[in-house]
Design a protein around this motif. Structure first.
Motif, PDB file in Angstrom:
ATOM      1  N   GLU A 160      -3.220  -8.388  -2.199  1.00  0.00           N
ATOM      2  CA  GLU A 160      -3.794  -7.903  -0.948  1.00  0.00           C
ATOM      3  C   GLU A 160      -3.280  -6.517  -0.545  1.00  0.00           C
ATOM      4  O   GLU A 160      -3.305  -6.162   0.634  1.00  0.00           O
ATOM      5  CB  GLU A 160      -3.555  -8.899   0.203  1.00  0.00           C
ATOM      6  N   ASP A 161      -2.831  -5.745  -1.516  1.00  0.00           N
ATOM      7  CA  ASP A 161      -2.436  -4.364  -1.243  1.00  0.00           C
ATOM      8  C   ASP A 161      -3.654  -3.457  -1.426  1.00  0.00           C
ATOM      9  O   ASP A 161      -4.439  -3.625  -2.372  1.00  0.00           O
ATOM     10  CB  ASP A 161      -1.333  -3.916  -2.210  1.00  0.00           C
ATOM     11  N   ALA A 162      -3.804  -2.503  -0.517  1.00  0.00           N
ATOM     12  CA  ALA A 162      -4.931  -1.569  -0.610  1.00  0.00           C
ATOM     13  C   ALA A 162      -4.796  -0.700  -1.859  1.00  0.00           C
ATOM     14  O   ALA A 162      -3.716  -0.201  -2.173  1.00  0.00           O
ATOM     15  CB  ALA A 162      -4.989  -0.685   0.629  1.00  0.00           C
ATOM     16  N   LEU A 163      -5.894  -0.546  -2.582  1.00  0.00           N
ATOM     17  CA  LEU A 163      -5.934   0.300  -3.768  1.00  0.00           C
ATOM     18  C   LEU A 163      -6.626   1.618  -3.421  1.00  0.00           C
ATOM     19  O   LEU A 163      -7.723   1.613  -2.872  1.00  0.00           O
ATOM     20  CB  LEU A 163      -6.682  -0.402  -4.908  1.00  0.00           C
ATOM     21  N   TRP A 164      -6.000   2.714  -3.768  1.00  0.00           N
ATOM     22  CA  TRP A 164      -6.553   4.036  -3.446  1.00  0.00           C
ATOM     23  C   TRP A 164      -6.799   4.866  -4.711  1.00  0.00           C
ATOM     24  O   TRP A 164      -6.671   6.074  -4.717  1.00  0.00           O
ATOM     25  CB  TRP A 164      -5.599   4.783  -2.508  1.00  0.00           C
ATOM     26  N   ASN A 165      -7.196   4.180  -5.774  1.00  0.00           N
ATOM     27  CA  ASN A 165      -7.408   4.864  -7.051  1.00  0.00           C
ATOM     28  C   ASN A 165      -8.879   5.074  -7.386  1.00  0.00           C
ATOM     29  O   ASN A 165      -9.245   5.248  -8.543  1.00  0.00           O
ATOM     30  CB  ASN A 165      -6.735   4.070  -8.182  1.00  0.00           C
ATOM     31  N   GLY A 166      -9.723   5.049  -6.367  1.00  0.00           N
ATOM     32  CA  GLY A 166     -11.164   5.160  -6.594  1.00  0.00           C
ATOM     33  C   GLY A 166     -11.611   6.484  -7.180  1.00  0.00           C
ATOM     34  O   GLY A 166     -12.648   6.558  -7.853  1.00  0.00           O
TER      35      GLY A 166
END
Length: 476
Positions: A297-303
């Motif tokens: 449930e950690d936000a991923l910012w690798n988009g």
């Protein structure tokens, strides 16, 4: 005359940039480019404050004005080239009813416009002019055209990505402008699809949840980018790639020539890593870098991640380099060139066509084509090398390997890393030297070790494969 060069730009801004340029030693064009990249952060912070319920066209209007202004700040009235190509591409997609034909026309127009500019502005040096953002825009508009074409196809014949990114309707002109002039990505990337841009406009990118904090990944990208740009400036002062063209380089002994080639091109590549990381940070701040949540449930910012610096730095094979360097451009090439060549029914033809396109996309300098040709050969040699060594290497990395085997595995990994470093930067050398005869002289002084090594691997693999007897079939 800076004022005439930038048209209606005020003397105050011109004088400020000129004074900063003189004080820092950074050329005017390079300083403007850097300032425009950094301006993406406050512009992104403003965008993040825009409420979700604001109409899409107003968000795109803000993005368009911001991006257009940054390109104008860097390249003056040459910004009109980007507007022309966006407008013509939109008209082609709008007015040509057959989407297959409109795709062909859009592809031909955009690549021809870019290549014509390359011919017109061609030099043997590294140039920072309007063709830099134009090459980014060319891929973006061609990708848009492919997605619009896919929207007319039966979903059952499309691949997973094609189904996901297909556009059944042509977006509005203002939204295409916003997509094209996205201010954190208009100068140096990253590449992303219109699907991702539309999700950002509507807020769908976050799902039903509120936007999570992006402070840590943003700061990590920014400061890592600054670190690589500092390494580039310091390192290239001691190991300038231009030295490879001078007589002083050829007077060095062989080992020193190899080291100088390695470090000079390595520091050159840090220029790209630094820029990509800084643009990734500002892109994260806009929200377009959000990529869902992990299992924890950690936000991923690798988009929109374009480089994994540590994965790239410590890569031990060529595939790891590809997976961690210029990620979005590689994904674009795979999606819109490699996979579209499936009709050839040959991976080598698809890979060769893709690498040829990427070389041409960079320009007509022979060095670009040498660089990508070497990449093609390296990929083939690596595949064959792994076949030759697999049974000997695998025991070092098994879970039940003993301490001696683990130690040997570590030494082997270091050896692979070192050889990958030398071969990768050997292949990148012509990308910087550009001229065929300069490349030839440089390679000759290195005894063409990067060519000989991979050719030897291919020859040995071919001989071994031909001497191995096929296993007899068991008769039932």
């Amino acid at each position: 005359d800076l004022k005439s060069k930038k048209g209606t730009e005020t003397f105050m801004i011109s004088d400020l940039v000129q004074n900063l340029s003189e004080a820092s030693g950074i050329p005017d064009s390079g300083l403007r480019f850097l300032l425009a990249l950094l301006a993406g952060y406050p512009l992104a912070a403003i965008y993040r404050l825009i409420p979700t319920n604001v109409p899409d066209y107003l968000k795109s209007l803000y993005i368009t004005i911001a991006g257009f202004t940054l390109v104008y700040f860097c390249f003056g009235t040459d910004v009109l080239h980007s507007f022309i190509t966006i407008a013509v591409t939109y008209l082609i997609l709008l007015l040509v009813p057959d989407r297959r034909i409109s795709l062909g026309l859009s592809f031909a127009f955009n690549i021809t416009y870019l290549l014509t500019a390359y011919v017109w502005y061609a030099t043997e040096d590294y140039d920072l002019n309007w063709t830099t953002p134009q090459c980014v825009l060319t891929l973006r508009l061609i990708g848009l055209s492919f997605d619009y074409f896919d929207g007319s196809q039966d979903p059952s014949v499309l691949g997973a990505d094609e189904k996901k990114f297909r556009l059944t309707k042509l977006p509005s002109f203002i939204n295409i402008l916003g997509f094209s002039y996205f201010f954190t990505a208009v100068l140096a990337g990253p590449q992303f699809t219109y699907h991702r841009y539309h999700q950002l406009l509507t807020g769908e990118i976050y799902g039903k949840a509120a936007p999570p904090s992006c402070l840590i990944p943003l700061l990590r990208c920014f400061f890592t980018g600054v670190l690589f740009l500092a390494a580039y400036n310091i390192g290239s002062a001691f190991y300038p790639v231009e030295y490879l063209k001078t007589e002083g380089f050829y007077e060095l002994n062989f080992s020193d020539r190899v080291i100088f080639m390695w470090l000079s091109t390595k520091f050159c590549l840090y220029r790209y890593l630094g820029v990509w990381l800084i643009t990734e940070g500002s892109s994260i701040l806009t929200g377009i870098g959000f990529n869902g949540y992990s299992k924890e449930e950690d936000a991923l910012w690798n988009g929109v991640t374009n480089v994994n610096p540590w994965g790239y730095e410590f890569a031990t094979n060529h595939q790891q380099v590809i997976d961690n360097f210029n990620i979005n451009t590689n994904d674009w090439a795979k999606r819109y060139i490699f996979k579209r060549m499936r009709f050839a029914n040959d991976r080598n033809i698809s890979a060769g066509t893709t690498l040829f396109f990427l070389a041409m996309w960079h320009g007509f300098s022979v060095g670009y084509f040498i660089c990508f040709a070497l990449e093609f050969v390296y990929m083939e040699a690596e595949k064959r090398y792994q076949l030759l060594t697999k049974k000997y290497v695998e025991p070092f990395y098994k879970n039940d390997a003993n301490s001696v085997e683990k130690a040997i595995g570590l030494v082997y990994a270091v050896a692979c890393w070192f050889s990958r470093q030398l071969l990768m930067h050997y292949a990148f050398t012509p990308f910087e030297l550009k001229n065929f005869w300069i490349c030839h002289r440089c390679f000759a002084s290195l005894y063409y070790f990067g060519h000989i090594a991979v050719i030897a691997i291919i020859v040995v693999n071919t001989i071994v494969s031909s001497t191995q007897k096929p296993k007899a079939r068991k008769v039932e």
